[in-house]
Scaffold this motif. Sequence first.
Motif, PDB file in Angstrom:
ATOM      1  N   VAL A 191       0.859  -1.179   0.000  1.00 41.61           N
ATOM      2  CA  VAL A 191       0.000   0.000   0.000  1.00 41.61           C
ATOM      3  C   VAL A 191       0.895   1.228   0.000  1.00 41.61           C
ATOM      4  CG1 VAL A 191      -1.806   1.257   1.206  1.00 41.61           C
ATOM      5  CG2 VAL A 191      -1.745  -1.242   1.309  1.00 41.61           C
ATOM      6  N   LEU A 192       0.638   2.123  -0.973  1.00 35.30           N
ATOM      7  CA  LEU A 192       1.477   3.309  -1.116  1.00 35.30           C
ATOM      8  C   LEU A 192       0.708   4.554  -0.710  1.00 35.30           C
ATOM      9  CD1 LEU A 192       3.786   1.904  -2.738  1.00 35.30           C
ATOM     10  CD2 LEU A 192       3.661   3.870  -4.244  1.00 35.30           C
ATOM     11  N   TYR A 193       1.419   5.451  -0.024  1.00 27.94           N
ATOM     12  CA  TYR A 193       0.848   6.782   0.186  1.00 27.94           C
ATOM     13  C   TYR A 193       1.967   7.791  -0.014  1.00 27.94           C
ATOM     14  CZ  TYR A 193      -1.628  10.784   1.992  1.00 27.94           C
ATOM     15  OH  TYR A 193      -2.219  12.015   2.089  1.00 27.94           O
ATOM     16  N   ALA A 194       1.754   8.744  -0.888  1.00 25.37           N
ATOM     17  CA  ALA A 194       2.749   9.789  -1.158  1.00 25.37           C
ATOM     18  C   ALA A 194       4.149   9.204  -1.361  1.00 25.37           C
ATOM     19  CB  ALA A 194       2.767  10.825  -0.035  1.00 25.37           C
ATOM     20  N   GLY A 195       4.245   8.147  -2.166  1.00 29.86           N
ATOM     21  CA  GLY A 195       5.541   7.586  -2.492  1.00 29.86           C
ATOM     22  C   GLY A 195       6.164   6.782  -1.376  1.00 29.86           C
ATOM     23  N   MET A 196       5.380   6.462  -0.343  1.00 29.28           N
ATOM     24  CA  MET A 196       5.922   5.698   0.786  1.00 29.28           C
ATOM     25  C   MET A 196       5.107   4.424   0.938  1.00 29.28           C
ATOM     26  SD  MET A 196       6.604   7.195   4.584  1.00 29.28           S
ATOM     27  CE  MET A 196       4.980   6.907   5.236  1.00 29.28           C
ATOM     28  N   VAL A 197       5.795   3.298   1.158  1.00 29.15           N
ATOM     29  CA  VAL A 197       5.068   2.054   1.398  1.00 29.15           C
ATOM     30  C   VAL A 197       4.602   2.067   2.850  1.00 29.15           C
ATOM     31  CG1 VAL A 197       5.224  -0.451   1.471  1.00 29.15           C
ATOM     32  CG2 VAL A 197       6.435   0.826  -0.297  1.00 29.15           C
ATOM     33  N   VAL A 198       3.275   2.112   3.079  1.00 26.69           N
ATOM     34  CA  VAL A 198       2.806   2.128   4.460  1.00 26.69           C
ATOM     35  C   VAL A 198       2.511   0.719   4.961  1.00 26.69           C
ATOM     36  CG1 VAL A 198       1.880   4.476   4.344  1.00 26.69           C
ATOM     37  CG2 VAL A 198       0.398   2.555   3.796  1.00 26.69           C
ATOM     38  N   GLU A 199       2.278  -0.189   4.034  1.00 23.22           N
ATOM     39  CA  GLU A 199       2.062  -1.572   4.457  1.00 23.22           C
ATOM     40  C   GLU A 199       2.446  -2.512   3.329  1.00 23.22           C
ATOM     41  OE1 GLU A 199      -1.509  -2.258   6.548  1.00 23.22           O
ATOM     42  OE2 GLU A 199      -1.020  -4.363   6.915  1.00 23.22           O
ATOM     43  N   ASP A 200       3.149  -3.584   3.665  1.00 17.85           N
ATOM     44  CA  ASP A 200       3.560  -4.578   2.673  1.00 17.85           C
ATOM     45  C   ASP A 200       3.309  -5.930   3.317  1.00 17.85           C
ATOM     46  OD1 ASP A 200       4.786  -6.370   1.023  1.00 17.85           O
ATOM     47  OD2 ASP A 200       6.684  -5.283   0.876  1.00 17.85           O
ATOM     48  N   THR A 201       2.337  -6.659   2.792  1.00 18.23           N
ATOM     49  CA  THR A 201       1.943  -7.871   3.501  1.00 18.23           C
ATOM     50  C   THR A 201       1.305  -8.858   2.525  1.00 18.23           C
ATOM     51  OG1 THR A 201       0.548  -8.716   5.275  1.00 18.23           O
ATOM     52  CG2 THR A 201      -0.287  -6.840   4.073  1.00 18.23           C
ATOM     53  N   ASP A 202       0.990 -10.065   3.016  1.00 20.49           N
ATOM     54  CA  ASP A 202       0.289 -10.986   2.124  1.00 20.49           C
ATOM     55  C   ASP A 202      -1.203 -10.674   2.164  1.00 20.49           C
ATOM     56  OD1 ASP A 202      -1.085 -13.474   3.819  1.00 20.49           O
ATOM     57  OD2 ASP A 202       0.541 -12.367   4.839  1.00 20.49           O
ATOM     58  N   VAL A 203      -1.882 -11.052   1.086  1.00 19.69           N
ATOM     59  CA  VAL A 203      -3.246 -10.595   0.878  1.00 19.69           C
ATOM     60  C   VAL A 203      -4.180 -11.051   1.990  1.00 19.69           C
ATOM     61  CG1 VAL A 203      -5.246 -10.900  -0.632  1.00 19.69           C
ATOM     62  CG2 VAL A 203      -3.046 -10.236  -1.585  1.00 19.69           C
ATOM     63  N   ARG A 204      -3.983 -12.323   2.419  1.00 18.02           N
ATOM     64  CA  ARG A 204      -4.906 -12.829   3.436  1.00 18.02           C
ATOM     65  C   ARG A 204      -4.832 -12.011   4.724  1.00 18.02           C
ATOM     66  NH1 ARG A 204      -4.730 -19.145   4.007  1.00 18.02           N
ATOM     67  NH2 ARG A 204      -4.950 -19.362   1.770  1.00 18.02           N
ATOM     68  N   THR A 205      -3.628 -11.782   5.174  1.00 17.78           N
ATOM     69  CA  THR A 205      -3.457 -10.970   6.384  1.00 17.78           C
ATOM     70  C   THR A 205      -4.064  -9.596   6.192  1.00 17.78           C
ATOM     71  OG1 THR A 205      -1.323 -12.051   6.514  1.00 17.78           O
ATOM     72  CG2 THR A 205      -1.711 -10.254   8.057  1.00 17.78           C
ATOM     73  N   PHE A 206      -3.819  -9.052   5.009  1.00 18.00           N
ATOM     74  CA  PHE A 206      -4.300  -7.697   4.748  1.00 18.00           C
ATOM     75  C   PHE A 206      -5.812  -7.614   4.895  1.00 18.00           C
ATOM     76  CE2 PHE A 206      -5.933  -4.332   2.048  1.00 18.00           C
ATOM     77  CZ  PHE A 206      -5.156  -3.253   2.452  1.00 18.00           C
ATOM     78  N   PHE A 207      -6.522  -8.560   4.261  1.00 14.51           N
ATOM     79  CA  PHE A 207      -7.980  -8.448   4.299  1.00 14.51           C
ATOM     80  C   PHE A 207      -8.557  -8.875   5.643  1.00 14.51           C
ATOM     81  CE2 PHE A 207      -7.348  -8.216  -0.271  1.00 14.51           C
ATOM     82  CZ  PHE A 207      -8.194  -7.159  -0.574  1.00 14.51           C
ATOM     83  N   ARG A 208      -7.800  -9.712   6.381  1.00 12.45           N
ATOM     84  CA  ARG A 208      -8.294 -10.103   7.696  1.00 12.45           C
ATOM     85  C   ARG A 208      -8.000  -9.013   8.713  1.00 12.45           C
ATOM     86  NH1 ARG A 208      -5.412 -14.229   9.794  1.00 12.45           N
ATOM     87  NH2 ARG A 208      -5.177 -15.153   7.736  1.00 12.45           N
ATOM     88  N   ALA A 209      -6.754  -8.571   8.733  1.00 13.04           N
ATOM     89  CA  ALA A 209      -6.387  -7.606   9.767  1.00 13.04           C
ATOM     90  C   ALA A 209      -5.344  -6.627   9.248  1.00 13.04           C
ATOM     91  CB  ALA A 209      -5.818  -8.363  10.982  1.00 13.04           C
ATOM     92  N   PRO A 210      -5.774  -5.615   8.504  1.00  8.45           N
ATOM     93  CA  PRO A 210      -4.806  -4.619   8.024  1.00  8.45           C
ATOM     94  C   PRO A 210      -4.171  -3.913   9.219  1.00  8.45           C
ATOM     95  CG  PRO A 210      -7.061  -3.913   7.597  1.00  8.45           C
ATOM     96  CD  PRO A 210      -7.157  -5.299   8.116  1.00  8.45           C
TER      97      PRO A 210
END
Lengths: 336, 288
Positions: free
Chosen positions: B223-242
């Motif tokens: 997940v990018l915001y203003a050129g910065m990666v704020v979160e880098d994770t696997d999809v399952r984790t992301f949708f379960r618990a960002p």
Amino acid sequence: MQLLQTIFLRLITTAVTLFGVAVIVFVVIRIVPGNPIAMMLPPGATEADIARLSALYGLDKSIPEQFAIWSGGVLRGDFGTSITTRQPVLGLVLGRLPATLELAIMALVMAVLIGGVMALTGTRLRGTRSEGAIDVANGMALSIPDFLWGLVLILAFGVLLPVFHISGRITPSLQLPFSTNFYLFESLVRLRFDLWADIVSHMFLPALALAIPLSAVIGQLLKQSLKETMHLDYVTLSRTKGYGENHVILHEALPNAILPTLTLIGVQFTFLIGGTVIIERLFSYEGLGNLAIDAVINRDLPLIQGIVILFAAIFTVVNLVVDLLYATLNPRLRHA
Amino acid sequence: MSYLSIRDLELRLKGGGRLLRRVSLEVARGEVHGLVGESGAGKSMIGKAVLGTLPRSVEIVSGQILLDGTDVLAMHPAARRRLIGATCALIPQDPLTALNPAHRVGPQITDRLVDILRWPRAKAEARARELLAEVQIAEPERVMRSYPHELSGGMRQRILIASAFAAEPKLIVADEPTTALDVTVQKQILKLIKAMQERHGTALLFVTHDLGVVSKICQRLSVLYAGMVVEDTDVRTFFRAPRHPYSRALLAATPKYTDPTHSLTPVPEAVIATVRAEVAEADRRAGA
Ligand SMILES: Nc1ncnc2c1ncn2[C@@H]1O[C@H](COP(=O)(O)OP(=O)(O)OP(=O)(O)O)[C@@H](O)[C@H]1O
Ligand SMILES: [Mg+2]
């Protein structure tokens, strides 16, 4: 089918255009002051002499009558007789046409080469100082008209550094084996490279003078289109395939960017042919332009008419050729 | 080991601000990695940096881009171009502008094989026919002889997909490959990309706005915001618990994953403030 229809339509409009041009020229050169007959006769000729000769050339009739007679002749392929030289206009004009065509085409080729190289180099070096230098050179070439370039070239390469001939079409003392007036072309066909070199040396400066402003126009527009094209997605995609700058410019951008330039060349080429009139005078080059100026000075009405009609015909043919070329190069039009 | 690995990539507008703020991400062989974030976050810049098509106005300040362990940023430009041509490919966003209108379709698929990889022309053409059949184009022969303007947008995107897979690349960057298409065609094209990617075992860096798409085709995402990666994770984790509040807000803003009848909830002011503060903090540390 489409193509034939286009050509047919263009031929009709061409005929109408030529008729209009003929009428205008016919009337204008008859209402401006200056009597051709009076200019032919030695001083001291009587009114009666003038009237007799005028009647001989049909100049005593009304303008509509004269036009009817003249256009009747034209339809039979008879453009009348030149008043000053007493030769058939058609023969005179066709005899000079090759010289002018060769000059104009050589100028066009030079302009396309110079302009094309400028545009491609400018695109290749875009964003650097060399691009700025090319733009400046372009601006200079554009802001000086062809006849002034002619004077500059005569001074530079005819007088200061005499490497080229600056007068005539060929060295007069040479024996010419030619059977047409296309000297440049025929000397090549006959493999007479000695004559060819002499002819080119005569044509080079006038052709260059005509070519310089046109090359600047071509260079500017083509570079502009190229630079715009370089941002397009298909160009970027081609880069990701592993292609370098040269391939991208020549193979991806150029075939698309060249289309507006082609139209421009068509329009500008007719201006270039117009420019031959003064340039031929400047370089004493025996072409149509020089003939035209003589004809105007002598008020040689039939000759002026013949030349103008021929120029108009050339313009329309050039435009037709450009349109057809455009259709062949642009696949979107070809299939439309 | 991952096939693509971007380490601390820092991009700047020449004479201007930061575009990417020490971006790092890894894409394993055969893996689909999503890049999400709002418009202007720098998603496309990452793809362009990998493929070497950054605009002239952008400069690489620092960082590494490793392809199979080789830092392409350290390579000679011509060598890098050839390496990328041989191992990577792009599926562009707009199929209407990504094919050259002056050339027939066939050569636009075979050109890389013939010119860069030095295949014999006949072999490249056979391969192109095979690929066009694979992307479900009837009459590959006729299509190869066509000019782009004679074909529909969906057809052209299929052709671009075929072209991207032509040289069996190890990595494909797809920059919003369906946004320019009709909604009805979008699904088919997405399915096609996924199917091709799986069959060929290609790693895919997939740029999108759409978390719904991410959930369908990606294994990991950044997940990018203003050129910065704020979160880098696997999809399952992301949708379960960002983990990051910005990710949570994005997820809440995607209708499918809350209540489809609900209108979009914009990212709350407070979350924007948090992530802005993080960006400012990162800039302060980079400046120090
Ligand atoms: N050619 C360019 N020259 C200079 N700056 C650019 C250029 N293209 C984009 N930018 C800037 O770089 C930043 C990141 O742009 P980028 O295209 O990567 O965004 P994005 O995340 O792909 O957005 P979108 O979802 O709208 O495609 C933006 O702030 C944009 O204004
Ligand atoms: Mg983008």
